[in-house]
Design a protein around this motif. Structure first.
Motif, short mmCIF file in Angstrom:
data_model
loop_
_atom_site.label_atom_id
_atom_site.label_comp_id
_atom_site.label_asym_id
_atom_site.label_seq_id
_atom_site.Cartn_x
_atom_site.Cartn_y
_atom_site.Cartn_z
N PRO A 209 0.91 -1.41 0.64
CA PRO A 209 -0.20 0.04 -0.20
C PRO A 209 0.66 1.14 0.14
O PRO A 209 0.37 1.99 -0.76
CB PRO A 209 -1.05 0.04 1.23
CG PRO A 209 -1.05 -1.45 1.53
CD PRO A 209 0.48 -1.97 1.10
N ALA A 210 2.24 1.35 1.13
CA ALA A 210 2.72 2.59 1.25
C ALA A 210 3.40 2.51 -0.42
O ALA A 210 3.73 3.60 -1.10
CB ALA A 210 3.98 2.42 2.25
N LEU A 211 4.45 1.65 -1.33
CA LEU A 211 4.79 1.87 -2.54
C LEU A 211 3.88 2.33 -3.37
O LEU A 211 4.49 3.04 -4.21
CB LEU A 211 5.06 0.06 -2.92
CG LEU A 211 6.52 -0.38 -2.11
CD1 LEU A 211 6.48 -1.27 -2.08
CD2 LEU A 211 7.57 0.27 -2.36
N PHE A 212 2.66 1.40 -3.38
CA PHE A 212 1.68 2.43 -3.80
C PHE A 212 1.14 3.60 -4.16
O PHE A 212 1.51 3.99 -5.54
CB PHE A 212 -0.02 1.24 -4.39
CG PHE A 212 -1.19 2.23 -4.71
CD1 PHE A 212 -0.78 1.59 -6.47
CD2 PHE A 212 -2.04 2.54 -4.88
CE1 PHE A 212 -1.76 2.31 -7.42
CE2 PHE A 212 -3.04 3.34 -5.15
CZ PHE A 212 -2.75 3.01 -6.89
N VAL A 274 -5.48 9.39 -16.33
CA VAL A 274 -5.45 8.49 -17.07
C VAL A 274 -4.54 7.43 -16.59
O VAL A 274 -4.26 5.75 -16.27
CB VAL A 274 -5.76 8.52 -19.24
CG1 VAL A 274 -4.95 6.59 -19.36
CG2 VAL A 274 -6.66 8.67 -19.42
N VAL A 275 -3.34 7.53 -16.51
CA VAL A 275 -2.31 7.13 -15.38
C VAL A 275 -2.12 6.95 -14.22
O VAL A 275 -2.22 5.73 -14.31
CB VAL A 275 -0.40 7.67 -16.20
CG1 VAL A 275 0.06 7.07 -15.51
CG2 VAL A 275 -0.63 7.49 -17.42
N ARG A 280 -3.59 2.31 -10.71
CA ARG A 280 -4.89 1.37 -9.60
C ARG A 280 -5.11 0.12 -10.36
O ARG A 280 -5.99 -0.86 -9.35
CB ARG A 280 -5.61 2.36 -9.56
CG ARG A 280 -6.71 2.29 -8.74
CD ARG A 280 -7.69 3.31 -7.74
NE ARG A 280 -8.36 2.86 -6.61
CZ ARG A 280 -9.46 1.23 -6.65
NH1 ARG A 280 -9.90 0.98 -8.07
NH2 ARG A 280 -10.00 1.31 -5.54
N ARG A 281 -5.36 -0.04 -11.41
CA ARG A 281 -6.34 -0.90 -11.85
C ARG A 281 -4.99 -1.94 -11.67
O ARG A 281 -5.63 -3.01 -12.22
CB ARG A 281 -6.78 -0.77 -13.38
CG ARG A 281 -7.48 -1.99 -14.23
CD ARG A 281 -8.58 -2.41 -13.46
NE ARG A 281 -9.24 -3.23 -13.85
CZ ARG A 281 -8.90 -5.05 -14.49
NH1 ARG A 281 -8.04 -5.51 -13.03
NH2 ARG A 281 -9.81 -5.50 -14.57
N ASN A 287 -4.56 -2.85 -2.56
CA ASN A 287 -3.45 -2.70 -1.61
C ASN A 287 -4.70 -1.09 -0.73
O ASN A 287 -4.14 -0.47 -1.15
CB ASN A 287 -2.21 -2.08 -1.88
CG ASN A 287 -2.05 -3.06 -2.41
OD1 ASN A 287 -1.76 -3.80 -2.07
ND2 ASN A 287 -0.92 -3.28 -3.32
N THR A 288 -6.18 -0.66 -1.54
CA THR A 288 -6.11 0.76 -2.02
C THR A 288 -7.38 0.64 -0.88
O THR A 288 -8.20 0.13 -0.89
CB THR A 288 -6.33 1.76 -3.04
OG1 THR A 288 -7.61 0.73 -4.07
CG2 THR A 288 -4.91 1.69 -3.78
#
Length: 288
Positions: A209-212, A274-275, A280-281, A287-288
């Protein structure tokens, strides 16, 4: 009814000041830029509605496509670099016991320095008679024109931005490491897992989660790079570092084409959105 509404209303009152600021400084300017992109707004405040003409002009503008290419190349270089440096320093700080606060402050210090100051210092470091070329000359490998060669200017700028900005992501990842229960690592160590096995099997999955979060904010930051380029290269050489934000600045504050600059800004907004959704997808959905 009064009892049921009390908690939501109380919560809304607490977030209302920040919500108002968000509307004033984020939502309303974005809507204003969207409207301005449909006009030929100039420095005198005179404008007329021209519809999608600015977008048609942008599609046929070679400067836009070259700036988009430079921005994407910079992003591909900067994001993995800053992620690796941030994670490495966070792991190092997490393992230090003696004078941890001092080292944390020293590593975070570049983040709070001025981009202009950092750009001036690093421009001297990369010059022909600067520090890097001085070392390369001692090794019979230089001098190298980092700021004068189109293939080297974006990697050099990515290094500068990484040095300047990794401190924030480092603290986010360090907080994520601190949230990992020590009992998990101790149990794995007792079972005979080595440092790499503990990192790959326990630390990395729990740190996702932190990395994302760091990945998203650093990707957005890479698309918005401006200060370093303005100070160090001015978009050169031969527009090799002419990014989207620099193009927006030039269209708006050098040629006074505010409507066309807003068009660039809306396209950049769409690209970043979009990016972020793609990230996220495919990376951070769980992780969110």
């Amino acid at each position: 009814m009064r009892h049921r509404l009390r908690d939501p209303v109380t919560g809304l009152l607490f977030v209302l000041p920040m919500l108002v600021l968000f509307l004033i400084f984020k939502i309303f300017p974005t809507l204003g830029a969207a409207g301005m992109s449909l006009t030929n707004w100039n420095i005198g405040g005179e404008w007329s509605f021209i519809g999608a003409d600015n977008y048609t002009r942008l599609v046929n503008d070679p400067n836009f496509w070259s700036s988009l290419r430079a921005t994407l190349v910079y992003t591909v270089i900067y994001v993995p670099l800053v992620m690796a440096v941030s994670l490495g320093t966070a792991l190092l700080l997490n393992s230090i016991v003696f004078m941890r606060g001092l080292f944390r402050g020293m590593l975070f210090l570049p983040y709070v320095t001025s981009f202009v100051f950092a750009g001036i210092i690093w421009r001297w470091i990369f010059e022909f008679d600067g520090l890097v070329n001085g070392v390369l000359a001692k090794l019979d490998l230089g001098p190298v024109g980092f700021m004068e060669r189109a293939e080297l200017v974006l990697p050099a700028l990515a290094v500068v931005s990484c040095w300047k900005g990794f401190g924030y992501s480092m603290l986010i990842l360090l907080a994520g490491l601190k949230a990992i229960p020590g009992s998990y690592l101790e149990a794995a160590k007792v079972d005979g897992a080595g440092p790499w096995q503990r990192f790959r099997g326990i630390t990395l999955p729990l740190l996702k989660p932190a990395l994302f979060f760091v990945l998203v904010i650093e990707t957005i930051a890479s698309f918005q790079v401006f200060d370093t380029i303005y100070v160090m290269t001015g978009g050169g050489p031969a527009k090799a570092s002419y990014t989207l934000i620099y193009g927006i600045f030039e269209r708006g504050f050098r040629f006074w084409e505010f409507g066309y600059a807003a068009t660039w800004g809306m396209v950049l907004f769409a690209i970043v959105l979009v990016v972020s959704l793609i990230q996220r997808r495919f990376i951070g959905k769980e992780n969110t």
